[in-house]
Each structure stands twice: as structure tokens, then as C-alpha cells.
Design a protein around this motif. Structure first.
Motif, mmCIF file in Angstrom:
data_model
loop_
_atom_site.group_PDB
_atom_site.id
_atom_site.type_symbol
_atom_site.label_atom_id
_atom_site.label_comp_id
_atom_site.label_asym_id
_atom_site.label_seq_id
_atom_site.Cartn_x
_atom_site.Cartn_y
_atom_site.Cartn_z
ATOM 1 N N ASN A 157 -2.616 -8.377 7.904
ATOM 2 C CA ASN A 157 -3.001 -7.828 6.600
ATOM 3 C C ASN A 157 -2.554 -8.789 5.499
ATOM 4 O O ASN A 157 -1.357 -8.972 5.262
ATOM 5 C CB ASN A 157 -2.341 -6.455 6.429
ATOM 6 C CG ASN A 157 -2.865 -5.737 5.203
ATOM 7 O OD1 ASN A 157 -2.902 -6.292 4.109
ATOM 8 N ND2 ASN A 157 -3.279 -4.501 5.393
ATOM 9 N N ASP A 210 1.341 3.742 1.927
ATOM 10 C CA ASP A 210 2.020 4.240 3.135
ATOM 11 C C ASP A 210 3.051 3.271 3.724
ATOM 12 O O ASP A 210 3.815 3.652 4.613
ATOM 13 C CB ASP A 210 0.975 4.582 4.210
ATOM 14 C CG ASP A 210 0.108 3.382 4.578
ATOM 15 O OD1 ASP A 210 0.091 2.387 3.799
ATOM 16 O OD2 ASP A 210 -0.552 3.423 5.630
ATOM 17 N N ASP A 211 3.111 2.037 3.270
ATOM 18 C CA ASP A 211 4.014 1.057 3.888
ATOM 19 C C ASP A 211 5.484 1.463 3.772
ATOM 20 O O ASP A 211 6.264 1.287 4.707
ATOM 21 C CB ASP A 211 3.815 -0.333 3.265
ATOM 22 C CG ASP A 211 2.442 -0.898 3.564
ATOM 23 O OD1 ASP A 211 1.951 -0.721 4.701
ATOM 24 O OD2 ASP A 211 1.840 -1.517 2.657
ATOM 25 N N HIS A 271 -0.115 -7.715 2.835
ATOM 26 C CA HIS A 271 1.292 -7.728 3.262
ATOM 27 C C HIS A 271 1.874 -9.136 3.164
ATOM 28 O O HIS A 271 2.990 -9.341 2.693
ATOM 29 C CB HIS A 271 1.420 -7.244 4.714
ATOM 30 C CG HIS A 271 1.036 -5.803 4.919
ATOM 31 N ND1 HIS A 271 1.072 -5.201 6.151
ATOM 32 C CD2 HIS A 271 0.614 -4.860 4.044
ATOM 33 C CE1 HIS A 271 0.694 -3.924 6.028
ATOM 34 N NE2 HIS A 271 0.397 -3.705 4.760
ATOM 35 N N HIS A 325 0.861 -1.195 0.000
ATOM 36 C CA HIS A 325 0.000 0.000 0.000
ATOM 37 C C HIS A 325 0.892 1.238 0.000
ATOM 38 O O HIS A 325 2.069 1.157 0.348
ATOM 39 C CB HIS A 325 -0.897 -0.021 1.238
ATOM 40 C CG HIS A 325 -1.563 -1.336 1.448
ATOM 41 N ND1 HIS A 325 -1.210 -2.203 2.467
ATOM 42 C CD2 HIS A 325 -2.525 -1.963 0.708
ATOM 43 C CE1 HIS A 325 -1.946 -3.305 2.368
ATOM 44 N NE2 HIS A 325 -2.738 -3.186 1.314
HETATM 45 ZN ZN ZN Z 1 0.003 -1.801 4.103
#
Ligand code: ZN
Length: 453
Positions: A118, A12-13, A121, A10
Motif C-alpha cells: 500500500n 482503520d490502521d 502506508h 487510513h
Molecule cells: Zn491503511
């Protein structure tokens, strides 16, 4: 200049898990490629999907600029649905990108990270990890090669996670912590959604944190800065980065179990960019236990004319042709190999006790002044070998004559009995060099290579 690639499921990771490190290496001149796997279409509060897509993409661009990312690659998978996506198809995307951008280092979620809830992930972590080796295969996705791409292997694998079970590297990001915070704050919609999850859980609990609610509506920086710095300080402490230093933690892997072997055997490729030093992986430069001065004393002045060898080391003379050019043997006996110059007329003296090979060997204990495999064991091997060869301690043989004697008297079975795994084992037997040398020796002297004695 090296290239790094961060695989961010994603938007922001990347900033959250390795933003400080990315900003740091970008500042050092590295080219940083950010791969966003999903489209983050659901990650916002109170916006429709279209607006969410737009804002998250814009905010990623802002964050990437802050970190010094040179290029964003969008894979556009539906967000929070990778659990249903084809892992093989996703893996192919990573293989393609590795071959195209040829990154020296890749940053990604650790497939062995703990407490990961998640699935995006988890799926990305597993497929990236597979892509590391699949990208080397010339029969995986040959269609890539039609574009001029080639099989490629990423050198450094930097794994991050919510909690890393085997973190071995804390990268000092004290100087780039500001950028990490700024990048994370750029992901305003996603951060707002993160805070909203806490707000809802607190509500179920029957409580509220007004700071969270205020941050969601106004300035998120103080709250995010506090959290990031606390995390950075903890890593700084864990890896002893120094007073007040902050870090990001990683499991940094290069060659796994083979790291030490490759460090011992490798040499620089001509024209290659020098590899960055990695404290957690690089071994201290191999140092001889002997100083140059001591070496001068250890090696006799007449070493080129006369070799003094303990009983069982007479067997090695039969394998000199192969051993002296073997990289493994050279690595261990560098000091000796550079001084030896065996010729047909070199005298080989049979001595009782340790010889030059012993002092250079990994089994030699300087503290105890002895071979750690056991003196008694060596004595029995010395006696057995000398008896087998019909030699005695104190005897001096011409090297070529000794080799002829070895060719006649040492069968493959004998060599196996003296040197293969067992009480008398020699580490070099498994390399196969000695077997090869003895076979050439038998041929040279016209001896039959029959088994038995
Ligand atoms: Zn993420």
C-alpha cells in the motif's frame, strides 16, 4: 502526563496495528492524538463516494472513542493517491503537528517494514520518519514559529508494519484486546471491503468461504476477533509475555546507536515528567563491580595524601584539571573521582603493577584479574613513559613537581605517541581533555609548546 500521536494513513490502521497499545496508554492517562492522513473516500463496497466519506468518518469517531483517543486530526489527502502527493508538503504537515502537540511517542508505519503493498502506508512511513529530524531544525518551516511553536523532537518512535524485520518490543495488550477488537469492528465499511477482497480472490480461485460472506452481511466480530487474537497470541509467544498473554509488536527506537551513551550520561531535567521504562531499550542500572565494603578495602586510607600510580598513569596527572571534571571520565571513574583530592603537595608514588585506575576501568576483567588490553603492552608503555620523564619505579614525587616535569618534558607529539590510537592507546585521548590540560600546564610553568621532544 505524556502525549502519544498515532499517524494513521487510513482510518482503520490505528486500531489494526496498535489499537491495543493506544487503549492501554490512554487508560494510563496518556493523551492520545490520532492523525488520519487520507479521507478514505474509496474504502467501501457498494456505496457512493459521498456516503463512503461520511460513514468512514463516523466510524473512525466511534473507534477513536473506544480506544480513548482525545482528538482526531484530519489531513484530508485523497485516499490511495499519496503516491502522487508532494512528500515535502506532507512532511511539513507532520512537522507542524509534532511542534504543535509535542508528542512524547509517535506510532507510525515502519519505513523498513516488509511486504507492504500500500503506497499510502509507504509514503506516510517515509515522510513521518523524515519529519522526526526535520521538526528539530530552526530553519525548516520558520512560519510555524510565528504561531509560537518551537523546534521539537519526538522521543519514542514506535514503528509497526505488516511484518517488522527488527521488532524489539512486544507490548502486552491482553487487557485491552477487547477494545482493539471493538474499535476494529467499528470500521464496518472498511472491514467489509477488506473481506470483499478475499471473497473476490477466492472466487477467482473457484471457491468460497461462506463465513466471510455471512460476516460481510451480518456480524463481523467473531471473524475479526479470531484473527486479532491469533495475531496477539503469536506476539505474546514471540516476546515471552507469559502464558495466554497477547501483544502487539513494534520496533521501538529512541536514540538508535547512541542509546547506551545517553543512558550513561543523562540526568533528569528539573520538573520533567518521569520517562516511562522500556525493557527493550533501558539498560540495567550501571552497577560498580565492587561492593561498598570492597571499595573501602581497595582505596587506601591515605589516598588524599599519596597516589600510587603505575608508570604510564603519571601522564594522567598532567591532565587531572580537565579529566576530573570531564563527564565521560566521571562516568567511568565515579568511585575514584569522588575520593581523589589532588593537591600540590600530594605525593605521587611510582609503582610496578596495577593501580586504582585499573580497578575502575572498563578494561579491567574481574574474572581474569587483569587489564584485557594486555599486560605486556602496558609494561612497555610504563617503561617508555618513566624513561621519558626520567623517573623510576619506587620514586615519590610531589604532585606539583611532577606536573612541572610533565609540562617540560611532554610535548603534544609525545602525548600523541603515548596515548593516541595505536598499541598504547587511551580512550580518553580522543576526548581532547588531556591535550587541553597539557597546554594549560605548559603555560602555567612557562614552557614552550613546541613540537618535538
Ligand atoms: Zn491503511
Amino acid at each position: 502526563m505524556h502525549t502519544a500521536m498515532v499517524i494513521s494513513p487510513h482510518a482503520d490502521d490505528a486500531a489494526a496495528f496498535c489499537g491495543g497499545t493506544l487503549a492501554k496508554i490512554a487508560g494510563q492517562g496518556w493523551k492520545v492524538i490520532l492523525v488520519r492522513v487520507t479521507n478514505d473516500s474509496k474504502d467501501s463496497v457498494g456505496l457512493d463516494v459521498k456516503e463512503t466519506l461520511l460513514r468512514n468518518a463516523e466510524e473512525l469517531k466511534k473507534a477513536a472513542d473506544v480506544l480513548g483517543v482525545s482528538e482526531i486530526v484530519e489531513l484530508n489527502y485523497e485516499t490511495d493517491c499519496l503516491g502522487d502527493a508532494s512528500k515535502v508538503d506532507l512532511r511539513e504537515r507532520f512537522v507542524y503537528l509534532f511542534r504543535k502537540y509535542r508528542p512524547y511517542a509517535v506510532f507510525s508505519f515502519d519505513p523498513y517494514g516488509l511486504y507492504e503493498n500500500n503506497l499510502d502506508h509507504i509514503v506516510v512511513a517515509r515522510t513521518v520518519d523524515e519529519a522526526f529530524w526535520v521538526s528539530c531544525f530552526d530553519k525548516h518551516h520558520p512560519e510555524h514559529f510565528e504561531e509560537g511553536l518551537e523546534p521539537f523532537s519526538v522521543c519514542e518512535r514506535w514503528y509497526f508494519a505488516r511484518q517488522l524485520p527488527e521488532a524489539n518490543h512486544g507490548e502486552d495488550i491482553t487487557e485491552t484486546m477487547e477494545k482493539k477488537i471493538e474499535a476494529l469492528c467499528s470500521h464496518r465499511e472498511m472491514m467489509k471491503n477488506t473481506l470483499n477482497q478475499f471473497r473476490l480472490q477466492l472466487k477467482t480461485w473457484g471457491r468460497r468461504v461462506s463465513w466471510i460472506e455471512d460476516s460481510m452481511e451480518g456480524n463481523m466480530r467473531p471473524l475479526l476477533a479470531l484473527a486479532m487474537q491469533a495475531q496477539g497470541n503469536a506476539v505474546g509467544k514471540q516476546f515471552e509475555l507469559g502464558e495466554g498473554r497477547m501483544g502487539e509488536s513494534f520496533r521501538l527506537d529512541r536514540f538508535g546507536d547512541l542509546e547506551e551513551m545517553f543512558q550513561g550520561l543523562s540526568e533528569p531535567l528539573p520538573g520533567a515528567v518521569e520517562a516511562p521504562k522500556r525493557k527493550c531499550l533501558d539498560l540495567p542500572p550501571h552497577e560498580s563491580p565492587w561492593s561498598e565494603e570492597q571499595l573501602e578495602q581497595i582505596f587506601p586510607v591515605n589516598i588524599k595524601d599519596r597516589l600510587s600510580l603505575m608508570g604510564h598513569h603519571h601522564l594522567c596527572v598532567g591532565a587531572f584539571d580537565e579529566l576530573l571534571k570531564d563527564p565521560g571520565f566521571q562516568a567511568v571513574y565515579a568511585n575514584l573521582v569522588s575520593r581523589l583530592d589532588p593537591a600540590p603537595d600530594t605525593e605521587v608514588e611510582s609503582i610496578y603493577g596495577y593501580d586504582l585506575f585499573c580497578y575502575q576501568c572498563e578494561y579491567w576483567s574481574e574474572e581474569e584479574g587483569r587489564c584485557v588490553t594486555g599486560w605486556k603492552n602496558k609494561l612497555s608503555k610504563d617503561a617508555a613513559v618513566l624513561k621519558h620523564l626520567g623517573l623510576e619505579t619506587g620514586q615519590v614525587t610531589r604532585l606539583e613537581d611532577l606536573q612541572k616535569r610533565l609540562a617540560e618534558k611532554v610535548s603534544p607529539d609525545d602525548l600523541h605517541r603515548f596515548c593516541a590510537a595505536g598499541e598504547w592507546k587511551c580512550e580518553f585521548y580522543a576526548l581532547g581533555a588531556c591535550q587541553k590540560a597539557y597546554s594549560a600546564l605548559r603555560e602555567k610553568f612557562g614552557c614552550k609548546s613546541t613540537s618535538g621532544t
